[in-house]
Design a protein around this motif. Structure first.
Motif, PDB file in Angstrom:
ATOM      1  N   GLY A   9      58.445  33.667  57.834  1.00 31.59           N
ATOM      2  CA  GLY A   9      57.117  33.927  58.395  1.00 31.59           C
ATOM      3  C   GLY A   9      57.036  35.234  59.158  1.00 31.59           C
ATOM      4  N   LEU A  10      55.951  35.943  58.972  1.00 34.01           N
ATOM      5  CA  LEU A  10      55.748  37.203  59.695  1.00 34.01           C
ATOM      6  C   LEU A  10      55.676  36.979  61.201  1.00 34.01           C
ATOM      7  CD1 LEU A  10      53.150  38.964  57.374  1.00 34.01           C
ATOM      8  CD2 LEU A  10      55.603  39.397  57.545  1.00 34.01           C
ATOM      9  N   CYS A  11      55.221  35.827  61.624  1.00 35.41           N
ATOM     10  CA  CYS A  11      55.116  35.526  63.053  1.00 35.41           C
ATOM     11  C   CYS A  11      56.482  35.548  63.732  1.00 35.41           C
ATOM     12  CB  CYS A  11      54.434  34.188  63.274  1.00 35.41           C
ATOM     13  SG  CYS A  11      55.274  32.791  62.493  1.00 35.41           S
ATOM     14  N   CYS A  36      48.727  36.467  59.504  1.00 34.08           N
ATOM     15  CA  CYS A  36      48.888  35.309  58.620  1.00 34.08           C
ATOM     16  C   CYS A  36      48.434  35.611  57.192  1.00 34.08           C
ATOM     17  CB  CYS A  36      48.100  34.118  59.139  1.00 34.08           C
ATOM     18  SG  CYS A  36      48.767  33.363  60.641  1.00 34.08           S
ATOM     19  N   CYS A  39      51.244  36.805  54.989  1.00 37.16           N
ATOM     20  CA  CYS A  39      52.506  36.086  55.144  1.00 37.16           C
ATOM     21  C   CYS A  39      52.874  35.307  53.874  1.00 37.16           C
ATOM     22  CB  CYS A  39      52.408  35.127  56.323  1.00 37.16           C
ATOM     23  SG  CYS A  39      53.958  34.275  56.657  1.00 37.16           S
ATOM     24  N   ARG A  42      52.534  31.296  54.240  1.00 36.42           N
ATOM     25  CA  ARG A  42      51.253  30.846  54.801  1.00 36.42           C
ATOM     26  C   ARG A  42      50.863  29.442  54.323  1.00 36.42           C
ATOM     27  NH1 ARG A  42      45.762  31.251  53.267  1.00 36.42           N
ATOM     28  NH2 ARG A  42      44.417  31.225  55.105  1.00 36.42           N
TER      29      ARG A  42
END
Length: 86
Positions: A9-11, A36, A39, A42
């Motif tokens: 995840g990019l987060c 998001c 991502c 997602r």
């Protein structure tokens, strides 16, 4: 349902603060929604959140948006237990 592998995840590269604003409104989620949208995990994130997450931005959706999804799908969110994460 076990917690999905969201390690891609990019987060994870940014930190969770922008995904859980102190006093959330639509404008607070703008940057999180943008992140998001690009991502690769997602969909997995969203499916988990629809079932389990009442707070924050997950899978590009706000708590209110997930509540609408739950209502449409007839999903009743259950309490998360520690055993669900292992």
């Amino acid at each position: 349902m076990k917690f999905p592998d969201l390690s891609g995840g990019l987060c994870r590269e940014i930190g969770v603060e922008i995904f859980f604003p102190d006093v959330p409104d639509a404008s607070d989620y703008k940057l999180a929604r943008t992140i998001c949208s690009g991502c690769g995990v997602r969909e997995q994130c969203l499916e988990w959140a629809v079932q389990h997450e009442p707070h924050g931005m997950w899978g590009g959706t706000t708590p209110v948006e997930r509540k609408i999804i739950r209502r449409k799908r007839g999903i009743i969110m259950r309490e998360i237990l520690l055993k669900d994460y292992v």
